[in-house]
Design a protein around this motif. Structure first.
Motif, short mmCIF file in Angstrom:
data_model
loop_
_atom_site.label_atom_id
_atom_site.label_comp_id
_atom_site.label_asym_id
_atom_site.label_seq_id
_atom_site.Cartn_x
_atom_site.Cartn_y
_atom_site.Cartn_z
N GLU A 250 0.85 -1.19 0.00
CA GLU A 250 0.00 0.00 0.00
C GLU A 250 0.89 1.24 0.00
OE1 GLU A 250 -2.76 -0.13 3.22
OE2 GLU A 250 -3.33 -2.21 2.85
N ILE A 251 1.50 1.52 -1.12
CA ILE A 251 2.42 2.65 -1.20
C ILE A 251 1.69 3.97 -1.07
CG2 ILE A 251 2.28 2.79 -3.70
CD1 ILE A 251 5.39 3.37 -1.49
N GLY A 252 0.40 3.98 -1.31
CA GLY A 252 -0.38 5.21 -1.24
C GLY A 252 -0.60 5.81 -2.61
N PHE A 253 -1.77 6.40 -2.79
CA PHE A 253 -2.14 6.95 -4.10
C PHE A 253 -1.73 8.41 -4.24
CE2 PHE A 253 -5.29 9.31 -6.60
CZ PHE A 253 -5.07 8.74 -7.85
N ASP A 254 -2.08 9.24 -3.27
CA ASP A 254 -1.88 10.69 -3.39
C ASP A 254 -0.42 11.05 -3.62
OD1 ASP A 254 -4.53 10.79 -2.90
OD2 ASP A 254 -4.37 11.48 -0.83
N HIS A 255 0.46 10.43 -2.83
CA HIS A 255 1.88 10.76 -2.90
C HIS A 255 2.43 10.50 -4.30
CE1 HIS A 255 6.13 10.22 -0.97
NE2 HIS A 255 6.06 11.26 -1.78
N PHE A 257 0.63 10.00 -7.16
CA PHE A 257 -0.14 10.62 -8.24
C PHE A 257 0.26 12.08 -8.47
CE2 PHE A 257 -4.01 12.61 -9.98
CZ PHE A 257 -4.17 11.83 -11.11
N VAL A 258 0.52 12.83 -7.38
CA VAL A 258 0.84 14.25 -7.55
C VAL A 258 2.22 14.46 -8.16
CG1 VAL A 258 -0.69 14.97 -5.67
CG2 VAL A 258 1.70 14.44 -5.17
N LEU A 259 3.09 13.46 -8.06
CA LEU A 259 4.45 13.59 -8.61
C LEU A 259 4.63 12.81 -9.91
CD1 LEU A 259 6.55 13.22 -5.31
CD2 LEU A 259 5.87 15.34 -6.47
N GLN A 260 3.61 12.09 -10.31
CA GLN A 260 3.74 11.21 -11.47
C GLN A 260 3.56 11.97 -12.78
OE1 GLN A 260 0.61 8.21 -12.24
NE2 GLN A 260 2.22 6.66 -12.04
N ASN A 261 4.31 11.57 -13.80
CA ASN A 261 4.12 12.09 -15.16
C ASN A 261 4.50 10.98 -16.14
OD1 ASN A 261 7.10 12.41 -15.76
ND2 ASN A 261 6.90 13.91 -14.08
N SER A 262 4.30 11.24 -17.41
CA SER A 262 4.51 10.21 -18.43
C SER A 262 5.97 9.79 -18.55
CB SER A 262 4.01 10.71 -19.79
OG SER A 262 4.68 11.91 -20.16
N LEU A 263 6.91 10.66 -18.20
CA LEU A 263 8.33 10.34 -18.34
C LEU A 263 8.87 9.49 -17.20
CD1 LEU A 263 9.74 13.73 -19.71
CD2 LEU A 263 9.10 11.68 -20.99
N ASN A 264 8.24 9.52 -16.05
CA ASN A 264 8.71 8.69 -14.93
C ASN A 264 7.76 7.53 -14.64
OD1 ASN A 264 6.54 9.64 -13.24
ND2 ASN A 264 7.75 11.45 -12.75
N ALA A 265 6.81 7.26 -15.55
CA ALA A 265 5.82 6.20 -15.33
C ALA A 265 6.45 4.83 -15.19
CB ALA A 265 4.80 6.19 -16.46
N SER A 266 7.63 4.64 -15.74
CA SER A 266 8.28 3.32 -15.66
C SER A 266 8.67 2.95 -14.23
CB SER A 266 9.52 3.29 -16.56
OG SER A 266 10.47 4.26 -16.15
N VAL A 267 8.81 3.93 -13.37
CA VAL A 267 9.14 3.66 -11.96
C VAL A 267 8.04 4.13 -11.01
CG1 VAL A 267 11.64 3.71 -12.34
CG2 VAL A 267 10.43 5.83 -11.74
#
Length: 318
Positions: A250-255, A257-267
């Motif tokens: 359960e890594i958490g969604f909010d943390h 999601f707010v930092l995620q983008n298409s270029l770092n989606a692999s990690v």
């Protein structure tokens, strides 16, 4: 025949009936039971009742038929899930981010609590506690906005300093390795002050005479921490570690999601963001429920395994 005078002189002490004692104890504990009711209601409504929805993982769920009338498909959803190449990558990302969070973040509140406990100035301790506790009450939307404003390539504060120094801006939030570092550091910064409260409470239970004895024996401050402080809170440390291991999946969604983008989606693509993207946005509820069921089973196995290991050292949770 005369009755024995010694026997008649003995009196049997009167005792309250067991039922009356239990009733009296229940009345005395009534305020505590009332305080527990909101917590019990929360877990029943949001933890136990939703478990009935796990049956969706074994059905081809649709809104028209509902949970009970949707056709039964058995293990088909699990087979479909684990045949996807992306699934293993998502599970790997979840384990990596959770593992690094525990390794890097778990010792920080312990060290922080020990340092605050050693502070002798009460005003200084209160100021530090307030500053460190405050980030916990910020939502991840606010924290994410702060991080983006600081680390953005175009207008980020740090990259502006790099430009002024004659360097090239660095894509902190687009480079996969630096993104992991930002993710771990931001999580530790946000929660370390609040998590230290539990250890501060545990430190108050240590007998002060132990420190006096250690001081008389010539132990310096580091030796006192090693031989008195850490053993004194070892039970609390093991307990929280077991609970933390149960949340590995359960890594958490909010943390994220707010930092995620298409270029770092692999990690950055983890189980929670996968459920949001595929389940809520894509409408594949049965598939994501299967993923959630798998997540719960792994968490349960980790908790039981960690507790079994802790019991060998006398610190088991159950």
């Amino acid at each position: 025949m005369q009755p024995n005078s010694e026997a008649t002189s003995l009196t049997i002490p009167k005792t309250k009936p067991l039922g009356r004692k239990s009733l009296l104890r229940a009345k005395q504990s009534l305020p505590l039971f009332l305080m527990l009711l909101p917590g019990i209601a929360f877990y029943i409504m949001f933890k136990y009742m939703p478990m009935g929805g796990l049956i969706i993982a074994f059905k081809d769920y649709n809104f028209t038929d509902g949970i009970l009338r949707s056709p039964w498909v058995g293990m088909t959803n699990f087979e479909t899930l684990f045949k996807q190449a992306q699934t293993l990558e998502i599970i790997r990302n979840t384990f990596v981010l959770s593992g690094l969070t525990i390794i890097c973040g778990f010792p920080v509140p312990i060290a922080l609590a020990i340092m605050m406990n050693e502070a002798r100035r009460l005003w200084f301790r209160r100021i530090v506690q307030t500053i460190l506790y405050m980030p916990h009450f910020f939502s991840w939307v606010i924290v994410g906005g702060l991080i983006i404003s600081i680390l953005s390539i175009e207008s980020g504060t740090i990259n502006n300093w790099i430009k002024l120094a004659g360097g090239e801006p660095f894509p902190f939030l687009y480079n996969t390795k630096s993104w992991i570092g930002v993710f771990i550091a931001s999580g530790v910064w946000k929660e370390m002050g609040f998590n230290a409260i539990i250890y501060l409470a545990a430190l108050t239970s240590i007998d002060p005479h132990l420190y006096e004895s250690a001081n008389i024996d010539g132990a310096n401050k580091w030796q006192q921490i090693r031989h008195v402080t850490l053993p004194g809170i070892s039970t609390t440390i093991v307990l929280l570690l077991i609970l933390q291991l149960g949340k590995v999946m359960e890594i958490g969604f909010d943390h994220v999601f707010v930092l995620q983008n298409s270029l770092n989606a692999s990690v950055s693509e983890v189980i929670s963001t996968y459920m949001y993207r595929v389940g809520l946005q894509g409408g594949q509820f049965s598939l994501t429920t299967a993923m959630g069921f798998f997540e719960s089973v792994v968490g349960f196995i980790l908790v039981v395994s960690a507790n079994a290991l802790a019991r060998r050292f006398g610190h088991g949770l159950f």
